[in-house]
Motif scaffolding. Structure first.
Motif, PDB file in Angstrom:
ATOM      1  N   ASN A 102      -7.638  -4.332  10.574  1.00 50.35           N
ATOM      2  CA  ASN A 102      -6.586  -4.992   9.802  1.00 50.35           C
ATOM      3  C   ASN A 102      -5.389  -5.270  10.707  1.00 50.35           C
ATOM      4  O   ASN A 102      -4.330  -4.676  10.566  1.00 50.35           O
ATOM      5  N   VAL A 127     -12.238  -8.070   7.444  1.00 43.49           N
ATOM      6  CA  VAL A 127     -13.490  -7.524   6.915  1.00 43.49           C
ATOM      7  C   VAL A 127     -13.102  -6.698   5.705  1.00 43.49           C
ATOM      8  O   VAL A 127     -12.354  -5.737   5.830  1.00 43.49           O
ATOM      9  N   GLY A 130     -14.494  -2.059   2.219  1.00 49.33           N
ATOM     10  CA  GLY A 130     -14.544  -0.623   2.454  1.00 49.33           C
ATOM     11  C   GLY A 130     -15.833  -0.220   3.141  1.00 49.33           C
ATOM     12  O   GLY A 130     -16.560  -1.056   3.693  1.00 49.33           O
ATOM     13  N   LYS A 182      -6.814 -12.268   5.369  1.00 54.51           N
ATOM     14  CA  LYS A 182      -7.127 -10.881   4.986  1.00 54.51           C
ATOM     15  C   LYS A 182      -5.861 -10.159   4.515  1.00 54.51           C
ATOM     16  O   LYS A 182      -5.890  -9.375   3.570  1.00 54.51           O
ATOM     17  N   HIS A 185      -5.186 -11.284   1.101  1.00 58.55           N
ATOM     18  CA  HIS A 185      -6.191 -10.614   0.265  1.00 58.55           C
ATOM     19  C   HIS A 185      -5.695  -9.221  -0.118  1.00 58.55           C
ATOM     20  O   HIS A 185      -5.755  -8.814  -1.274  1.00 58.55           O
ATOM     21  N   ASN A 186      -5.206  -8.488   0.868  1.00 61.34           N
ATOM     22  CA  ASN A 186      -4.737  -7.130   0.583  1.00 61.34           C
ATOM     23  C   ASN A 186      -3.495  -7.140  -0.295  1.00 61.34           C
ATOM     24  O   ASN A 186      -3.337  -6.274  -1.162  1.00 61.34           O
ATOM     25  N   GLU A 189      -4.703  -7.644  -3.615  1.00 61.57           N
ATOM     26  CA  GLU A 189      -5.325  -6.357  -4.004  1.00 61.57           C
ATOM     27  C   GLU A 189      -4.245  -5.398  -4.555  1.00 61.57           C
ATOM     28  O   GLU A 189      -4.434  -4.781  -5.608  1.00 61.57           O
ATOM     29  N   GLU A 258       0.214   5.722  -1.823  1.00 65.26           N
ATOM     30  CA  GLU A 258       0.436   5.519  -0.391  1.00 65.26           C
ATOM     31  C   GLU A 258       0.047   4.108   0.010  1.00 65.26           C
ATOM     32  O   GLU A 258      -0.519   3.364  -0.788  1.00 65.26           O
ATOM     33  N   GLN A 259       0.362   3.755   1.225  1.00 63.91           N
ATOM     34  CA  GLN A 259      -0.006   2.420   1.715  1.00 63.91           C
ATOM     35  C   GLN A 259      -0.017   2.427   3.232  1.00 63.91           C
ATOM     36  O   GLN A 259       0.755   3.131   3.857  1.00 63.91           O
ATOM     37  N   GLY A 261       0.228  -0.542   4.939  1.00 62.93           N
ATOM     38  CA  GLY A 261       1.150  -1.559   5.466  1.00 62.93           C
ATOM     39  C   GLY A 261       0.763  -3.014   5.276  1.00 62.93           C
ATOM     40  O   GLY A 261       1.602  -3.893   5.450  1.00 62.93           O
ATOM     41  N   THR A 262      -0.492  -3.296   4.910  1.00 59.24           N
ATOM     42  CA  THR A 262      -0.861  -4.717   4.818  1.00 59.24           C
ATOM     43  C   THR A 262      -0.153  -5.409   3.641  1.00 59.24           C
ATOM     44  O   THR A 262       0.191  -6.588   3.746  1.00 59.24           O
ATOM     45  N   ARG A 287       4.810   1.057  -5.402  1.00 60.91           N
ATOM     46  CA  ARG A 287       4.214   2.138  -4.603  1.00 60.91           C
ATOM     47  C   ARG A 287       5.316   2.912  -3.899  1.00 60.91           C
ATOM     48  O   ARG A 287       5.300   4.147  -3.871  1.00 60.91           O
ATOM     49  N   ILE A 366     -12.767  -6.138  -1.923  1.00 59.51           N
ATOM     50  CA  ILE A 366     -12.177  -5.284  -2.958  1.00 59.51           C
ATOM     51  C   ILE A 366     -11.761  -6.092  -4.190  1.00 59.51           C
ATOM     52  O   ILE A 366     -11.822  -5.597  -5.310  1.00 59.51           O
TER      53      ILE A 366
HETATM   54  C1  6PG Z   1     -10.492  -3.894   2.040  1.00 61.74           C
HETATM   55  C2  6PG Z   1      -9.302  -3.006   1.870  1.00 61.74           C
HETATM   56  C3  6PG Z   1      -9.064  -2.206   3.098  1.00 61.74           C
HETATM   57  C4  6PG Z   1      -8.195  -1.007   2.882  1.00 61.74           C
HETATM   58  C5  6PG Z   1      -6.833  -1.334   2.407  1.00 61.74           C
HETATM   59  C6  6PG Z   1      -6.148  -0.118   1.841  1.00 61.74           C
HETATM   60  O1  6PG Z   1     -10.288  -5.085   1.881  1.00 61.74           O
HETATM   61  O2  6PG Z   1     -11.569  -3.402   2.297  1.00 61.74           O
HETATM   62  O3  6PG Z   1      -8.181  -3.799   1.614  1.00 61.74           O
HETATM   63  O4  6PG Z   1      -8.586  -3.080   4.073  1.00 61.74           O
HETATM   64  O5  6PG Z   1      -8.831  -0.162   1.992  1.00 61.74           O
HETATM   65  O6  6PG Z   1      -6.114  -1.818   3.487  1.00 61.74           O
HETATM   66  O7  6PG Z   1      -4.816  -0.354   1.940  1.00 61.74           O
HETATM   67  P1  6PG Z   1      -3.715   0.704   1.623  1.00 61.74           P
HETATM   68  O8  6PG Z   1      -4.071   1.971   2.325  1.00 61.74           O
HETATM   69  O9  6PG Z   1      -2.479   0.059   2.184  1.00 61.74           O
HETATM   70  O10 6PG Z   1      -3.706   0.842   0.145  1.00 61.74           O
END
Ligand code: 6PG
Length: 477
Positions: A102, A127, A130, A182, A185-186, A189, A258-259, A261-262, A287, A366
């Motif tokens: 990432n 990608v 998970g 990506k 996308h996050n 998410e 938690e996070q 950073g994306t 968050r 995701i």
């Molecule tokens: C994915 C997820 C993956 C990751 C996240 C979690 O697409 O497979 O997005 O990249 O699980 O980055 O992000 P956080 O830890 O910031 O919640």
């Protein structure tokens, strides 16, 4: 024979990607900084395909057919630069280096340029999916040159998730385009997860349902238009009982999200691009607020409303209302994210096809959902559409959700349940609809205190009013 693809960095994502390639019949060279991991992979999963274990980057690069294709799966940031620096002297012109982590898209742009100057292709690739996705079929978002995609694309398309016979992988665009997509996308998410969490909170703390009952509600929703991976796992998490205490799992988990950073990058980038991704921003803020333990503790005594539960008549249709509010807010959050993709694409000249992004997000990732097929169709109808909200299907859904959506947001405000995601989605929606916004007043304030000038609805030009001399006509500036 030499390996067709290499993977270096064998933590769980790298290991599973390597296994995925091997399971698809590719000869895979594997490498990890600590060799024990490489051996463990081959010991445990060697039977799945043709692996070549290598002990150094020299061995690793020597084990690959040319042009080499190699995937780096290490931590984003400095560790990625370190591996690249070590690899580059070992490579030959035309080799393709993939970063599947990432990474920030600006880092990817920098790396792509540096490698291009040395005759190498650098592919920053999102990608998603998970651990399980990496193994069984992720959604893959590769950036980089057209040439790199010719060399690499067929392999990636092979190991990606497949939906309706189409791979969840496509060439996103040059240099940082893949990692940019990506990142968004996050961000989406985060927004989607926040909206789902608010729906849960409302059903629980306004509607009075218990976690297993709410799990059943989500399961039902998952049979309809909200069908998605995130709704499905939400039902599973809510139905889960803590083994040690016998209590609902959600009641024994510390409520601090938690996070990595994306999501924050998405919002930072959106601010730079001037795109109002308020749904993603509220999700990131929610968050971070949850993590401010001291502040929350100090604020626990702040006064709230006297009514705190719905009356039973209202609660009967409440779950249906929340479903409507969730769907409408989700449409807004995705519309904002797609607007950011278009803005990024314009800014960096990437020519990203938004419909193709919706297509490769239908599986593997995701945010995979039935809903994304609607988005794909919306862009197929009009690739240049200014907002997803104007698509006929979404218009109808938004029309149908009007009263429920507003009831839910006002109920939440009345009962004191925080719903930043629902509320900001509705505010965004109403702002777009508004024929007149109070921005005119803001222009007046700016002109008053700073002579910042304003434009008029009836004449071209920039104007300034002499506020200290009422009655004097405005000046053109
Ligand atoms: C994915 C997820 C993956 C990751 C996240 C979690 O697409 O497979 O997005 O990249 O699980 O980055 O992000 P956080 O830890 O910031 O919640």
């Amino acid at each position: 024979p030499l390996a067709q693809i290499g993977v270096t960095g064998l933590a769980v994502m790298g290991r599973n990607l390597a296994r995925n390639f091997a399971r698809h019949g590719y000869r895979v060279a594997v490498h990890n900084r600590t060799e024990a991991r490489t051996r463990a992979l081959v010991d445990e999963f060697g039977g799945e395909g043709d692996f070549t274990a290598t002990a150094s980057l020299e061995e690793f690069t020597a084990a690959l057919e040319r042009p080499r294709r190699l995937v780096i799966m290490v931590k984003a940031g400095q560790p990625t630069d370190d591996v690249i620096d070590e690899l580059v002297p070992l490579l030959d012109e035309g080799d393709v280096v993939v970063d599947g982590g990432n990474a920030h898209f600006l880092d990817t742009r920098r790396r792509e340029q540096a490698l291009r100057e040395r005759g190498l292709h650098f592919v920053g690739s999102g990608v998603s999916g998970g651990e399980q996705g990496a193994l069984e079929g992720p959604s893959i978002m590769p950036g980089g040159s057209e040439e790199s995609y010719r060399v690499l694309g067929p392999l990636l398309e092979d190991i990606a998730a497949q939906v309706d016979g189409r791979p969840c992988c496509t060439h996103v665009g040059p240099d940082g385009a893949g990692h940019f997509v990506k990142m968004v996308h996050n961000g989406i998410e985060y927004a989607d997860m926040q909206l789902i969490a608010e729906a849960y909170d409302l059903l629980r703390h306004a509607g009075g349902l218990q976690p297993p009952e709410i799990a059943a509600v989500f399961r039902e929703w998952n049979g309809g238009r909200l069908e998605s991976y995130l709704i499905g796992i939400t039902a599973d998490v809510l139905a889960h009982t803590d083994a040690a205490t016998g209590r609902p799992f959600v009641d024994v988990v510390l409520d601090r999200a938690e996070q990595k950073g994306t999501g924050r990058w998405t919002v930072q980038t959106a601010l730079e691009l001037g795109v109002p991704v308020s749904g993603i921003a509220e999700a990131v803020f929610a968050r971070s607020l949850s993590g401010h333990a001291e502040l929350r503790k100090a604020s626990a005594g702040l006064p709230g409303p006297t009514e705190t539960w719905l009356d039973s008549a209202a609660s009967d249709r409440f779950a249906e209302d929340v479903e409507q509010a969730l769907y409408a807010s989700k449409i807004v959050a995705y519309a904002q994210g797609f607007q950011q993709i278009q803005a990024g694409s314009d800014e960096y000249g990437w020519r990203i096809d938004p419909g193709a992004m919706a297509t490769i997000w239908r599986g593997g990732c995701i945010i995979r959902a039935r809903f994304l097929d609607r988005i794909r169709a919306a862009y197929e109808g009009d690739r240049e559409r200014p907002s997803l909200l104007t698509d006929e299907h979404f218009l109808q859904a938004l029309a149908g959700a009007q009263s429920a959506w507003r009831r839910v947001v006002s109920t939440a405000a009345q009962l004191g349940v925080p719903t930043p995601g629902f509320a900001t989605a509705l505010a965004y929606y109403d702002s777009l609809r508004a024929r007149v916004l109070p921005a005119a007043l803001i222009q007046g304030q700016r002109d008053f205190f700073g002579a910042h000038t304003y434009r008029r609805i009836d004449r071209d030009g920039s104007f300034h009013t002499r506020w200290e001399e009422p009655g004097r006509p405005e000046e053109e500036r």
